[in-house]
Scaffold this motif. Structure first.
Motif: not given
Length: 244
Positions: A149-158, A160-164, A190-193
């Motif tokens: 699971m990703f909390d809000p901080d981890a999810a937003t890091l992911l 942004r890191s995927l070019g969101g 973003a992940i589907s890219a």
């Protein structure tokens, strides 16, 4: 035998040595081996205790000779295990961080496809600041990776890191369930890219539980080895493209 790491010495070389020992520990964890790992013995070195494994043939027979053939100088001792689990364990004394790193690479060459993919994704996530241990599970005859699971901080890091899209992220209220649902769809896009389209689910957290769980969370579907490697490669590639 539990998986453990104990720091036994502290000196000027500790940051480098500890990095090598932690890297070895990570590989051992994803190899699924029970072990005890302790930094110390000599500066930069460590002690590693583990049972021989069929997945790692060099742990059987003349272990010291096998390691020397790989360019790893180590002292090797054996300990007999009493009943009800007869057998023996190995104690390896590695004299420097160079040997520690070499042993980590040796273990890594024998990881299964899924173990290796989980390790690479763990490293990629850690590189962007998301620290977590990925779980490897067998389901319906398939071995898959649970990214957790990703909390809000981890999810937003992911994200942004995927070019969101930062503008999209700024426009969303992740504390609001509808905003978080939309964020899940944006993260899925973003992940589907990366070439795969895993299910991304918004998991709402009630007000009473937010102190414990940190707000609404994101759950990703289980990943196979190819999914995990594609995601890891995408994170590394985008990080390299980011301006320093």
């Amino acid at each position: 035998m539990t998986n453990s790491l104990t720091t036994a010495v502290e000196d000027a070389a500790a940051p480098t040595a500890m990095g090598a020992v932690r890297a070895l520990k990570l590989v051992l964890q994803y190899a699924g081996l029970g072990f005890e790992l302790e930094e110390g013995g000599t500066p930069g070195g460590c002690r590693l205790r583990l049972a021989p494994s069929a997945a790692h043939p060099w742990t059987r027979g003349n272990v010291r000779a096998h390691l020397l053939a790989e360019g790893i100088a180590a002292e090797v001792a054996r300990f007999e295990q009493p009943l009800p689990c007869p057998g023996h364990e190995l104690l390896l004394l590695l004299p420097s961080d160079e040997e520690v790193r070499s042993l980590g690479r040796l273990f890594e060459t024998r990881l299964t496809e899924v173990q290796n993919a989980a390790l690479q994704l763990h490293r990629a996530l850690a590189h962007i600041g998301v620290e977590r241990r990925l779980d490897i599970q067998t389901m319906g005859g398939r071995t898959l990776i649970d990214i957790g699971m990703f909390d809000p901080d981890a999810a937003t890091l992911l994200y942004r890191s995927l070019g969101g899209d930062e503008a999209v992220l700024c426009a969303l209220d992740l504390g609001d369930w509808h905003g978080h649902e939309r964020f899940a769809r944006e993260l899925e896009r973003a992940i589907s890219a990366t070439g795969r389209v895993p299910l991304v689910e918004s998991v709402p957290t009630c007000g009473q539980c937010r102190g414990r769980h940190g707000g609404n969370r994101i759950r990703l579907d289980y990943l196979d080895a190819d999914d995990a490697l594609l995601l890891a490669d995408a994170l590394h590639a985008l990080e390299e493209m980011s301006p320093s």
